[in-house]
Design a protein around this motif. Structure first.
Motif, PDB file in Angstrom:
ATOM      1  N   ARG A 283      -1.651 -10.602  39.760  1.00 23.26           N
ATOM      2  CA  ARG A 283      -0.976  -9.309  39.676  1.00 23.26           C
ATOM      3  C   ARG A 283      -0.439  -9.050  38.274  1.00 23.26           C
ATOM      4  NH1 ARG A 283       1.775  -9.360  44.291  1.00 23.26           N
ATOM      5  NH2 ARG A 283       3.373 -10.722  43.415  1.00 23.26           N
TER       6      ARG A 283
ATOM      7  N   PRO B 284      -4.472 -10.782  45.617  1.00 20.35           N
ATOM      8  CA  PRO B 284      -3.759  -9.770  46.400  1.00 20.35           C
ATOM      9  C   PRO B 284      -4.570  -8.493  46.563  1.00 20.35           C
ATOM     10  CG  PRO B 284      -2.885  -9.884  44.170  1.00 20.35           C
ATOM     11  CD  PRO B 284      -3.862 -11.012  44.290  1.00 20.35           C
ATOM     12  N   ARG B 285      -4.388  -7.850  47.707  1.00 16.36           N
ATOM     13  CA  ARG B 285      -5.071  -6.580  47.959  1.00 16.36           C
ATOM     14  C   ARG B 285      -4.627  -5.508  46.974  1.00 16.36           C
ATOM     15  NH1 ARG B 285      -9.703  -5.856  50.930  1.00 16.36           N
ATOM     16  NH2 ARG B 285      -9.845  -3.709  51.633  1.00 16.36           N
ATOM     17  N   LEU B 286      -3.456  -5.707  46.378  1.00 21.40           N
ATOM     18  CA  LEU B 286      -2.950  -4.758  45.392  1.00 21.40           C
ATOM     19  C   LEU B 286      -3.892  -4.611  44.212  1.00 21.40           C
ATOM     20  CD1 LEU B 286      -0.539  -2.986  44.430  1.00 21.40           C
ATOM     21  CD2 LEU B 286       0.395  -5.040  43.370  1.00 21.40           C
TER      22      LEU B 286
ATOM     23  N   TRP C  48       7.979 -13.232  47.472  1.00 23.79           N
ATOM     24  CA  TRP C  48       8.670 -12.909  48.726  1.00 23.79           C
ATOM     25  C   TRP C  48      10.037 -13.567  48.753  1.00 23.79           C
ATOM     26  CZ3 TRP C  48      10.195 -15.966  52.977  1.00 23.79           C
ATOM     27  CH2 TRP C  48      10.567 -15.245  54.126  1.00 23.79           C
TER      28      TRP C  48
ATOM     29  N   CYS D 280       4.047 -15.320  45.417  1.00 22.00           N
ATOM     30  CA  CYS D 280       3.956 -13.875  45.686  1.00 22.00           C
ATOM     31  C   CYS D 280       5.264 -13.130  45.497  1.00 22.00           C
ATOM     32  CB  CYS D 280       3.436 -13.641  47.114  1.00 22.00           C
ATOM     33  SG  CYS D 280       4.564 -14.237  48.412  1.00 22.00           S
TER      34      CYS D 280
ATOM     35  N   MET E 293      -1.370 -15.324  43.502  1.00 20.04           N
ATOM     36  CA  MET E 293      -1.111 -13.893  43.696  1.00 20.04           C
ATOM     37  C   MET E 293      -0.255 -13.311  42.577  1.00 20.04           C
ATOM     38  SD  MET E 293      -0.582 -13.378  47.785  1.00 20.04           S
ATOM     39  CE  MET E 293      -1.947 -13.693  48.922  1.00 20.04           C
TER      40      MET E 293
ATOM     41  N   GLU F  80       4.467 -14.751  53.749  1.00 14.79           N
ATOM     42  CA  GLU F  80       3.710 -13.655  53.149  1.00 14.79           C
ATOM     43  C   GLU F  80       2.336 -14.118  52.659  1.00 14.79           C
ATOM     44  OE1 GLU F  80       3.009  -9.747  51.946  1.00 14.79           O
ATOM     45  OE2 GLU F  80       4.613 -10.592  53.183  1.00 14.79           O
ATOM     46  N   CYS F  81       2.306 -15.163  51.814  1.00 14.99           N
ATOM     47  CA  CYS F  81       1.042 -15.633  51.243  1.00 14.99           C
ATOM     48  C   CYS F  81       0.542 -16.924  51.866  1.00 14.99           C
ATOM     49  CB  CYS F  81       1.167 -15.804  49.727  1.00 14.99           C
ATOM     50  SG  CYS F  81       2.348 -17.094  49.241  1.00 14.99           S
TER      51      CYS F  81
END
Length: 469
Positions: A195, A227-229, A21, A19, A191, A32-33
């Motif tokens: 992305r 990811p929610r992104l 981070w 991710c 993630m 984070e993930c």
């Protein structure tokens, strides 16, 4: 002091390869993930500043922007166009998510074939199946077109190369979690990979004016994986719903930058593919010559579309100390509430010691409170072994005090019931305009609603009467 500053700048940092981070010390698990073993050491990032650069397009008054470039083009599937708000807008990116086997690939392959034409090529990229497997499905659902191009790729660079070669107006990627970029660390579906892939395809869609349909996986909880992104980046998010043992499939809009999210598309999945249902109410009804005890009809709203659905209930003597409570298509908590209201407010005590089964017809799920009255009447009808009057629908929310509350869209519900030939309705007070030829009975509480059951065969046992016995 200078030596200390230099050593502070050269102090190593750590970054999660999944991710991205960052942290100043090594950790076994990324906070984070929540991935294990992905935090690795890398050089401290250099301080960067952004300076004003050359603009690509000048800002103009909003009234001078040409809105014709955002005109939607039909997908060839009317039910999907309904949910999208008229069709696919050039440059729009749509994320379609759903459980495995629900029919996502079948629907999008049908859309790919119907959208292809001389002026608009379609590119279907599959990362989960081989090209021959997709061809077999296309033969089965008759989705063969000379302007539909098929490629089996899992590399992002290869997918972008196909875009340069085919120059499609519509790209369908099945699925976004199977494609990876070699420039990003991590496995496909991670993630960082999701992305990067989504960002590259969104940029390509906007630059080329190409519509894009992305298939997304879901987790065990039904949420979109990754990811929610991802949901924020795309323009439209559609959820494909349905019981795999039933024929009905629903496409529900969760996010739509080009239209409303109140519309729902109805489809029927069968051996020859998937077809849209302009009038799906027939799937949820059972036509009988005579009414049967334990059945009641209601009108539910899926988005802005009214659908007539049937609720069925069955009560039998229990053989165990704790009677069974089984539901299908209904919320167990709502059914339990209706049982408590019938026992306390309706004075029907025969339900407490019996096994109770309640279900809907056709695989439809009734979760809105407007179906409370139909559920309560179906349970009361089953307990008394008395059928409700023929051609009757019940609409209304039932409170714990036994009152029948108003719900939204009563006029639309009554119009749909009248269109299908129903002549009687039980509704809360003040229903508004009633269709001509339809008899509407306004009920204030469950006592008024239970009067539609014939008293000659009703098996009610008031609690105080049982106590005297």
């Amino acid at each position: 002091m200078a030596a200390r500053t230099k050593s502070g700048k050269e102090r190593p940092s750590y970054r999660c390869t999944e991710c991205g981070w960052q942290t100043a010390k090594w950790l076994g698990r990324c906070p984070e993930c929540q991935a294990w073993g992905t935090v690795e050491e890398y050089g401290a990032p250099a301080v960067r500043t952004t300076t004003p650069g050359r603009v690509t397009t000048s800002a103009v008054p909003i009234g001078q922007v040409d809105g014709r470039q955002a005109t939607a083009r039909s997908t060839g599937v009317p039910e999907l166009d309904r949910v999208l708000g008229g069709g696919l807008v050039p440059g729009a990116v749509v994320l379609v998510a759903g459980e495995p086997g629900v029919g996502k690939s079948t629907l999008l392959l049908d859309v790919a074939a119907k959208s292809a034409s001389d002026e608009h090529r379609t590119l279907y990229v599959t990362g989960e199946e081989s090209a021959s497997q997709v061809r077999l499905r296309a033969d089965r659902i008759h989705a063969i077109d000379d302007h539909l191009y098929l490629a089996a790729e899992t590399d992002l660079a290869a997918v972008l190369g196909h875009l340069d070669a085919v120059k499609p107006s519509l790209l369908i990627l099945d699925s976004v979690q199977t494609v990876a970029s070699p420039e990003i660390d991590g496995a496909p579906g991670g993630m960082a990979q999701v992305r990067e892939v989504a960002g590259a395809l969104i940029r390509a869609s906007k630059e080329r004016g190409m519509s894009t349909l992305l298939v997304g996986h879901v987790t065990k909880d039904g949420a979109i994986a990754g990811p929610r992104l991802l949901e924020h980046l795309v323009d439209v998010v559609l959820h494909f719903e349905g019981d795999r043992h039933a024929r009905l499939r629903l496409v529900r809009g969760v996010k739509n930058r080009y239209g409303t999210t109140d519309e729902v598309g109805c489809f029927e999945l069968h051996d020859e593919g998937i077809t849209g249902l302009a009038d799906p109410s027939g799937l949820f009804l059972t036509r009988r010559a005579e009414p049967v005890p334990g059945t009641c009809l209601t009108v539910t709203l899926e988005g802005r579309r009214p659908l007539v659905a049937e609720v069925q209930a069955l009560t039998v003597d229990s053989q165990i100390p704790s009677p069974r409570r089984t539901t299908s298509g209904l919320e167990t908590s709502r059914v339990s509430m209706m049982l408590a209201v019938l026992e306390q407010r309706g004075r029907i005590s025969a339900l407490g010691k019996r096994d109770i089964y309640s279900a809907t017809v056709g695989g439809v799920k009734l979760s809105e409170p407007a179906a409370d009255l139909a559920v309560a009447l179906a349970l009361a009808s089953a307990a008394s072994d008395t059928p409700l009057p023929k051609n009757l629908v019940a609409i209304g929310e039932v409170g714990l005090a036994g009152e029948v509350r108003r719900v939204t869209g009563v006029q639309r519900r009554l119009s749909e019931a009248h269109r299908l030939g129903f002549t009687h309705a039980l509704v809360p007070a003040d229903p508004g305009r009633v269709p001509d030829g339809m008899k509407v009975l306004e009920v204030a509480d469950m006592g008024d609603a239970l009067r539609v059951l014939p008293r000659s065969r009703r098996r009610e046992a008031p609690r105080d009467e049982e106590q005297r016995r």
